[in-house]
Design a protein around this motif. Structure first.
Motif, PDB file in Angstrom:
ATOM      1  N   LEU A 128       1.690  -7.238  -0.512  1.00 32.38           N
ATOM      2  CA  LEU A 128       1.514  -5.860  -0.096  1.00 32.38           C
ATOM      3  C   LEU A 128       0.137  -5.346  -0.508  1.00 32.38           C
ATOM      4  N   SER A 129      -0.375  -5.826  -1.624  1.00 29.49           N
ATOM      5  CA  SER A 129      -1.655  -5.365  -2.143  1.00 29.49           C
ATOM      6  C   SER A 129      -2.811  -6.114  -1.486  1.00 29.49           C
ATOM      7  N   ASN A 130      -3.747  -5.358  -0.893  1.00 29.17           N
ATOM      8  CA  ASN A 130      -4.894  -5.935  -0.194  1.00 29.17           C
ATOM      9  C   ASN A 130      -4.476  -7.123   0.668  1.00 29.17           C
ATOM     10  N   PRO A 131      -3.556  -6.909   1.588  1.00 28.56           N
ATOM     11  CA  PRO A 131      -3.005  -8.034   2.360  1.00 28.56           C
ATOM     12  C   PRO A 131      -4.007  -8.721   3.276  1.00 28.56           C
ATOM     13  N   PHE A 132      -5.120  -8.047   3.590  1.00 29.45           N
ATOM     14  CA  PHE A 132      -6.110  -8.656   4.464  1.00 29.45           C
ATOM     15  C   PHE A 132      -7.233  -9.338   3.669  1.00 29.45           C
ATOM     16  N   SER A 133      -7.051  -9.438   2.350  1.00 34.19           N
ATOM     17  CA  SER A 133      -8.004 -10.131   1.470  1.00 34.19           C
ATOM     18  C   SER A 133      -9.423  -9.606   1.643  1.00 34.19           C
ATOM     19  N   MET A 134      -9.576  -8.300   1.613  1.00 34.12           N
ATOM     20  CA  MET A 134     -10.899  -7.697   1.736  1.00 34.12           C
ATOM     21  C   MET A 134     -11.683  -7.833   0.436  1.00 34.12           C
ATOM     22  N   ASP A 135     -12.983  -7.730   0.544  1.00 33.58           N
ATOM     23  CA  ASP A 135     -13.908  -7.992  -0.558  1.00 33.58           C
ATOM     24  C   ASP A 135     -13.561  -7.153  -1.792  1.00 33.58           C
ATOM     25  N   GLU A 136     -13.201  -7.808  -2.880  1.00 37.67           N
ATOM     26  CA  GLU A 136     -12.849  -7.124  -4.112  1.00 37.67           C
ATOM     27  C   GLU A 136     -14.034  -7.006  -5.065  1.00 37.67           C
ATOM     28  N   ASP A 137     -15.205  -7.378  -4.593  1.00 37.31           N
ATOM     29  CA  ASP A 137     -16.423  -7.240  -5.392  1.00 37.31           C
ATOM     30  C   ASP A 137     -17.534  -6.604  -4.557  1.00 37.31           C
ATOM     31  N   CYS A 138     -17.134  -5.730  -3.613  1.00 37.09           N
ATOM     32  CA  CYS A 138     -18.102  -5.084  -2.731  1.00 37.09           C
ATOM     33  C   CYS A 138     -19.137  -4.312  -3.545  1.00 37.09           C
ATOM     34  N   ARG A 139     -20.409  -4.444  -3.160  1.00 38.53           N
ATOM     35  CA  ARG A 139     -21.495  -3.768  -3.871  1.00 38.53           C
ATOM     36  C   ARG A 139     -22.381  -2.983  -2.915  1.00 38.53           C
ATOM     37  N   ASN A 140     -21.765  -2.458  -1.854  1.00 40.67           N
ATOM     38  CA  ASN A 140     -22.530  -1.713  -0.857  1.00 40.67           C
ATOM     39  C   ASN A 140     -22.940  -0.322  -1.325  1.00 40.67           C
TER      40      ASN A 140
ATOM     41  N   ALA B 228     -12.262  -0.241 -10.501  1.00 41.62           N
ATOM     42  CA  ALA B 228     -11.713  -1.215  -9.553  1.00 41.62           C
ATOM     43  C   ALA B 228     -11.940  -0.720  -8.138  1.00 41.62           C
ATOM     44  N   ILE B 229     -11.907  -1.634  -7.185  1.00 41.79           N
ATOM     45  CA  ILE B 229     -11.877  -1.288  -5.772  1.00 41.79           C
ATOM     46  C   ILE B 229     -10.410  -1.200  -5.363  1.00 41.79           C
ATOM     47  N   VAL B 230     -10.045  -0.105  -4.732  1.00 41.13           N
ATOM     48  CA  VAL B 230      -8.649   0.088  -4.333  1.00 41.13           C
ATOM     49  C   VAL B 230      -8.554  -0.084  -2.817  1.00 41.13           C
TER      50      VAL B 230
ATOM     51  N   VAL C  67      -3.811   7.818   5.341  1.00 42.31           N
ATOM     52  CA  VAL C  67      -5.215   7.680   4.967  1.00 42.31           C
ATOM     53  C   VAL C  67      -5.662   8.878   4.128  1.00 42.31           C
ATOM     54  N   GLY C  68      -6.025   8.630   2.872  1.00 45.98           N
ATOM     55  CA  GLY C  68      -6.571   9.673   2.013  1.00 45.98           C
ATOM     56  C   GLY C  68      -8.086   9.580   1.952  1.00 45.98           C
ATOM     57  N   GLU C  69      -8.695  10.454   1.127  1.00 46.04           N
ATOM     58  CA  GLU C  69     -10.152  10.471   1.027  1.00 46.04           C
ATOM     59  C   GLU C  69     -10.667   9.344   0.150  1.00 46.04           C
ATOM     60  N   SER C  70     -10.186   9.265  -1.088  1.00 49.07           N
ATOM     61  CA  SER C  70     -10.611   8.217  -2.015  1.00 49.07           C
ATOM     62  C   SER C  70      -9.567   8.117  -3.126  1.00 49.07           C
TER      63      SER C  70
ATOM     64  N   TYR D  61       1.700   1.833   5.645  1.00 45.96           N
ATOM     65  CA  TYR D  61       0.527   1.246   4.992  1.00 45.96           C
ATOM     66  C   TYR D  61      -0.299   2.383   4.420  1.00 45.96           C
ATOM     67  N   LEU D  62      -0.825   2.208   3.201  1.00 47.91           N
ATOM     68  CA  LEU D  62      -1.570   3.240   2.489  1.00 47.91           C
ATOM     69  C   LEU D  62      -3.013   2.804   2.296  1.00 47.91           C
ATOM     70  N   THR D  63      -3.964   3.704   2.561  1.00 51.82           N
ATOM     71  CA  THR D  63      -5.369   3.342   2.416  1.00 51.82           C
ATOM     72  C   THR D  63      -6.227   4.593   2.258  1.00 51.82           C
ATOM     73  N   HIS D  64      -7.545   4.406   2.136  1.00 49.54           N
ATOM     74  CA  HIS D  64      -8.475   5.517   1.937  1.00 49.54           C
ATOM     75  C   HIS D  64      -9.726   5.354   2.798  1.00 49.54           C
ATOM     76  N   LEU D  65     -10.423   6.480   2.987  1.00 47.74           N
ATOM     77  CA  LEU D  65     -11.741   6.420   3.625  1.00 47.74           C
ATOM     78  C   LEU D  65     -12.716   5.652   2.747  1.00 47.74           C
ATOM     79  N   ALA D  66     -12.726   5.946   1.448  1.00 43.69           N
ATOM     80  CA  ALA D  66     -13.597   5.285   0.476  1.00 43.69           C
ATOM     81  C   ALA D  66     -12.737   4.522  -0.519  1.00 43.69           C
TER      82      ALA D  66
END
Length: 211
Positions: free
Chosen positions: A8-20, A30-32, A45-48, A94-99
Motif C-alpha cells: 500500500l505504501s508507495n506502490p509505484f516505487s517512486m523515487d524515495e531520494d528525490c532531490r529536485n 522523509a518523502i511521503v 489529494v492534499g497540499e503537502s 488512494y491518498l497523496t499530496h501535491l508536494a
C-alpha cells in the motif's frame, strides 16, 4: 486492495531520494509518497504532508486531522482500520499530496509543487480514478487547472465543500482542510458521497472497465 498489488505504501516505487527541491532536501525527514489501493476509484489529494504524516510516512495519518479523514474513509467503506492506524488497510481509495516533502516552517512553494507534478500525474494516470477529492483550496485550484474548464480562482473551497464538480474525465468532490472542518462539515461530506455519488453510477463519467 487491488489483487495484483503487493504494497500500500508507495506502490509505484517512486523515487524515495528525490532531490529536485534543494530547500526541502536539507530539512525534510522523509518523502511521503502516495498510499493506498492502486485500483481505487477515489483519490484524495492534499497540499503537502503534515509533520505527523512525515513521521509515519503515510499521508493523512498520525494526528487529529488525519484521524478525521481516516474516520470518514471508514464510514465510506474505504478503510478497515481504526482512525488512529498509522498504516490503514484501505480499499478503493488512494491518498497523496501535491508536494511530497514538508518544510517545517512554511507551505510548499509553487516551484516545489511543480517539481512534484510528475509524481501526481503518474499516480493519476496509472490509477485512473473516477473521483478525485482535492483537500483544501490549493489542491482544488491546482487540480482545477488540469481537470476542469473553469478558472482556478473561481473556486472557493468553503462553497464547493461536499459538492460534485464535473471535470475533464474525472469528477472532483472538494473537501475543506481537515483541521478546519466541523463535525457538521465532516458529516456533510460523507452524506454527499453516500447519497449523491454512490447512489448513481459515477463510473459513467469514464469509459473504465468494471472491476
Amino acid at each position: 486492495m487491488d489483487a495484483h498489488q503487493d504494497e500500500l505504501s508507495n506502490p509505484f516505487s517512486m523515487d524515495e531520494d528525490c532531490r529536485n527541491c534543494p530547500a526541502l532536501t536539507d530539512c525534510r525527514e522523509a518523502i511521503v509518497h502516495g498510499y493506498g489501493d492502486v485500483g481505487g476509484e477515489f483519490v484524495f489529494v492534499g497540499e503537502s504532508p503534515s509533520d505527523a504524516a512525515e513521521a509515519t510516512g503515510v499521508p493523512f495519518t498520525g494526528d487529529e486531522a488525519g484521524q478525521r479523514l481516516q474516520r470518514m474513509l471508514g464510514e465510506l467503506g474505504f478503510s478497515r482500520s481504526p482512525p488512529d492506524a498509522e498504516e490503514p488497510a484501505l480499499q478503493n481509495a488512494y491518498l497523496t499530496h501535491l508536494a511530497r516533502c514538508r518544510h517545517p516552517e512554511r507551505a510548499a512553494h509553487d516551484d516545489e509543487v511543480r517539481n512534484c507534478e510528475p509524481f501526481l500525474n503518474a499516480e493519476l494516470r496509472m490509477i485512473n480514478p473516477h473521483i478525485i477529492v482535492p483537500i483544501g483550496q490549493r489542491a482544488l485550484e491546482e487540480l482545477a487547472i488540469e481537470y476542469t474548464t473553469r478558472r482556478p480562482e473561481s473556486f472557493d473551497i468553503e462553497a464547493e465543500h461536499a459538492t460534485t464538480i464535473r471535470g475533464r474525465g474525472f469528477e472532483l468532490v472538494p473537501m475543506r482542510p481537515l483541521e478546519e472542518q466541523t463535525e457538521a462539515q465532516e458529516t456533510a461530506f460523507v452524506d454527499h458521497v453516500l447519497q449523491n455519488v454512490f447512489s448513481r453510477d459515477y463510473r459513467q463519467t469514464k469509459g473504465r472497465r468494471s472491476r
